[in-house]
Write a protein that holds these residues in place. Sequence first.
Motif, PDB file in Angstrom:
ATOM      1  N   LYS A   1       0.835  -1.205   0.000  1.00 36.97           N
ATOM      2  CA  LYS A   1       0.000   0.000   0.000  1.00 36.97           C
ATOM      3  C   LYS A   1       0.873   1.260   0.000  1.00 36.97           C
ATOM      4  O   LYS A   1       0.601   2.221  -0.721  1.00 36.97           O
ATOM      5  N   GLU A   2       1.933   1.242   0.778  1.00 39.05           N
ATOM      6  CA  GLU A   2       2.851   2.381   0.830  1.00 39.05           C
ATOM      7  C   GLU A   2       3.464   2.641  -0.547  1.00 39.05           C
ATOM      8  O   GLU A   2       3.558   3.788  -0.986  1.00 39.05           O
ATOM      9  N   GLU A   3       3.822   1.575  -1.236  1.00 43.99           N
ATOM     10  CA  GLU A   3       4.405   1.716  -2.566  1.00 43.99           C
ATOM     11  C   GLU A   3       3.398   2.344  -3.529  1.00 43.99           C
ATOM     12  O   GLU A   3       3.748   3.210  -4.329  1.00 43.99           O
ATOM     13  N   SER A   4       2.151   1.939  -3.435  1.00 48.20           N
ATOM     14  CA  SER A   4       1.133   2.519  -4.334  1.00 48.20           C
ATOM     15  C   SER A   4       0.915   3.992  -4.021  1.00 48.20           C
ATOM     16  O   SER A   4       0.708   4.802  -4.929  1.00 48.20           O
ATOM     17  N   TYR A   5       0.982   4.376  -2.748  1.00 42.20           N
ATOM     18  CA  TYR A   5       0.845   5.791  -2.384  1.00 42.20           C
ATOM     19  C   TYR A   5       1.998   6.618  -2.956  1.00 42.20           C
ATOM     20  O   TYR A   5       1.787   7.735  -3.417  1.00 42.20           O
ATOM     21  N   TYR A   6       3.205   6.072  -2.937  1.00 45.65           N
ATOM     22  CA  TYR A   6       4.344   6.792  -3.497  1.00 45.65           C
ATOM     23  C   TYR A   6       4.200   6.964  -5.012  1.00 45.65           C
ATOM     24  O   TYR A   6       4.581   7.993  -5.562  1.00 45.65           O
ATOM     25  N   HIS A   7       3.646   5.948  -5.684  1.00 45.73           N
ATOM     26  CA  HIS A   7       3.416   6.092  -7.124  1.00 45.73           C
ATOM     27  C   HIS A   7       2.383   7.187  -7.398  1.00 45.73           C
ATOM     28  O   HIS A   7       2.547   7.972  -8.334  1.00 45.73           O
ATOM     29  N   LYS A   8       1.341   7.246  -6.587  1.00 48.30           N
ATOM     30  CA  LYS A   8       0.331   8.307  -6.747  1.00 48.30           C
ATOM     31  C   LYS A   8       0.957   9.675  -6.498  1.00 48.30           C
ATOM     32  O   LYS A   8       0.686  10.635  -7.224  1.00 48.30           O
ATOM     33  N   GLU A   9       1.789   9.758  -5.482  1.00 47.00           N
ATOM     34  CA  GLU A   9       2.466  11.014  -5.164  1.00 47.00           C
ATOM     35  C   GLU A   9       3.381  11.429  -6.315  1.00 47.00           C
ATOM     36  O   GLU A   9       3.427  12.606  -6.700  1.00 47.00           O
ATOM     37  N   GLN A  10       4.104  10.478  -6.881  1.00 44.38           N
ATOM     38  CA  GLN A  10       4.988  10.777  -8.000  1.00 44.38           C
ATOM     39  C   GLN A  10       4.184  11.308  -9.184  1.00 44.38           C
ATOM     40  O   GLN A  10       4.579  12.301  -9.808  1.00 44.38           O
ATOM     41  N   THR A  11       3.083  10.685  -9.495  1.00 47.34           N
ATOM     42  CA  THR A  11       2.237  11.130 -10.607  1.00 47.34           C
ATOM     43  C   THR A  11       1.728  12.540 -10.367  1.00 47.34           C
ATOM     44  O   THR A  11       1.745  13.391 -11.265  1.00 47.34           O
ATOM     45  N   SER A  12       1.317  12.806  -9.151  1.00 48.55           N
ATOM     46  CA  SER A  12       0.820  14.135  -8.787  1.00 48.55           C
ATOM     47  C   SER A  12       1.922  15.189  -8.913  1.00 48.55           C
ATOM     48  O   SER A  12       1.697  16.279  -9.451  1.00 48.55           O
ATOM     49  N   GLN A  13       3.102  14.872  -8.433  1.00 54.41           N
ATOM     50  CA  GLN A  13       4.226  15.807  -8.520  1.00 54.41           C
ATOM     51  C   GLN A  13       4.611  16.078  -9.970  1.00 54.41           C
ATOM     52  O   GLN A  13       4.883  17.227 -10.337  1.00 54.41           O
ATOM     53  N   GLU A  14       4.623  15.034 -10.785  1.00 49.69           N
ATOM     54  CA  GLU A  14       4.961  15.218 -12.197  1.00 49.69           C
ATOM     55  C   GLU A  14       3.948  16.131 -12.883  1.00 49.69           C
ATOM     56  O   GLU A  14       4.316  16.967 -13.716  1.00 49.69           O
ATOM     57  N   ALA A  15       2.662  15.975 -12.542  1.00 45.45           N
ATOM     58  CA  ALA A  15       1.626  16.827 -13.135  1.00 45.45           C
ATOM     59  C   ALA A  15       1.807  18.286 -12.705  1.00 45.45           C
ATOM     60  O   ALA A  15       1.666  19.206 -13.528  1.00 45.45           O
ATOM     61  N   ARG A  16       2.127  18.499 -11.417  1.00 45.78           N
ATOM     62  CA  ARG A  16       2.350  19.872 -10.937  1.00 45.78           C
ATOM     63  C   ARG A  16       3.551  20.506 -11.628  1.00 45.78           C
ATOM     64  O   ARG A  16       3.522  21.686 -11.998  1.00 45.78           O
ATOM     65  N   ILE A  17       4.616  19.732 -11.805  1.00 47.27           N
ATOM     66  CA  ILE A  17       5.821  20.246 -12.466  1.00 47.27           C
ATOM     67  C   ILE A  17       5.507  20.602 -13.920  1.00 47.27           C
ATOM     68  O   ILE A  17       5.885  21.669 -14.397  1.00 47.27           O
ATOM     69  N   LYS A  18       4.811  19.716 -14.609  1.00 49.68           N
ATOM     70  CA  LYS A  18       4.467  19.984 -16.014  1.00 49.68           C
ATOM     71  C   LYS A  18       3.618  21.246 -16.124  1.00 49.68           C
ATOM     72  O   LYS A  18       3.880  22.097 -16.992  1.00 49.68           O
ATOM     73  N   LYS A  19       2.635  21.384 -15.243  1.00 50.12           N
ATOM     74  CA  LYS A  19       1.766  22.563 -15.276  1.00 50.12           C
ATOM     75  C   LYS A  19       2.587  23.836 -15.040  1.00 50.12           C
ATOM     76  O   LYS A  19       2.434  24.834 -15.745  1.00 50.12           O
ATOM     77  N   LEU A  20       3.463  23.783 -14.059  1.00 49.56           N
ATOM     78  CA  LEU A  20       4.293  24.946 -13.736  1.00 49.56           C
ATOM     79  C   LEU A  20       5.250  25.274 -14.882  1.00 49.56           C
ATOM     80  O   LEU A  20       5.421  26.452 -15.224  1.00 49.56           O
ATOM     81  N   GLN A  21       5.837  24.264 -15.481  1.00 43.06           N
ATOM     82  CA  GLN A  21       6.732  24.497 -16.623  1.00 43.06           C
ATOM     83  C   GLN A  21       5.972  25.131 -17.791  1.00 43.06           C
ATOM     84  O   GLN A  21       6.481  26.038 -18.447  1.00 43.06           O
ATOM     85  N   ASP A  22       4.761  24.640 -18.035  1.00 45.99           N
ATOM     86  CA  ASP A  22       3.951  25.207 -19.117  1.00 45.99           C
ATOM     87  C   ASP A  22       3.602  26.662 -18.844  1.00 45.99           C
ATOM     88  O   ASP A  22       3.641  27.505 -19.743  1.00 45.99           O
ATOM     89  N   GLU A  23       3.272  26.963 -17.591  1.00 50.08           N
ATOM     90  CA  GLU A  23       2.934  28.348 -17.229  1.00 50.08           C
ATOM     91  C   GLU A  23       4.152  29.263 -17.365  1.00 50.08           C
ATOM     92  O   GLU A  23       4.035  30.396 -17.825  1.00 50.08           O
TER      93      GLU A  23
END
Length: 120
Positions: free
Chosen positions: A19-41
């Motif tokens: 379960k911890e591993e799946s939470y880290y994957h979700k966190e990674q996906t979320s962080q990547e989306a935030r970075i992409k959004k910020l880079q685009d802005e």
Amino acid sequence: MAPPSALNIATQSVNRLVKEESYYHKEQTSQEARIKKLQDEIAANSPELDSNAPYVLKQEQTALEETKAVFGPLTNRISEAVQKLEEQIAISESEGSASEEDLKKAKEALENGKKLTESA
């Protein structure tokens, strides 16, 4: 109430780590989306950005790298927990000390843990 058996403890340990591993994957996906959004802005020179956007981007990238760094040690911990669970299943089956339900849960946790360690 009786204390949990070694089989139950090993099963819960594997389940928790999976379960911890799946939470880290979700966190990674979320962080990547935030970075992409910020880079685009930043690339679009969005008027909504404040002056510290490059700093925020750097912090987000650092957080992403820290999250990625967790996967190696976590995979090792899952492998160790899977090994202990395999031992506990073998002991419980040979002694006949565990219920069928506990063995079923343990084998399901073992299968989930093995899937993660094989795919890593």
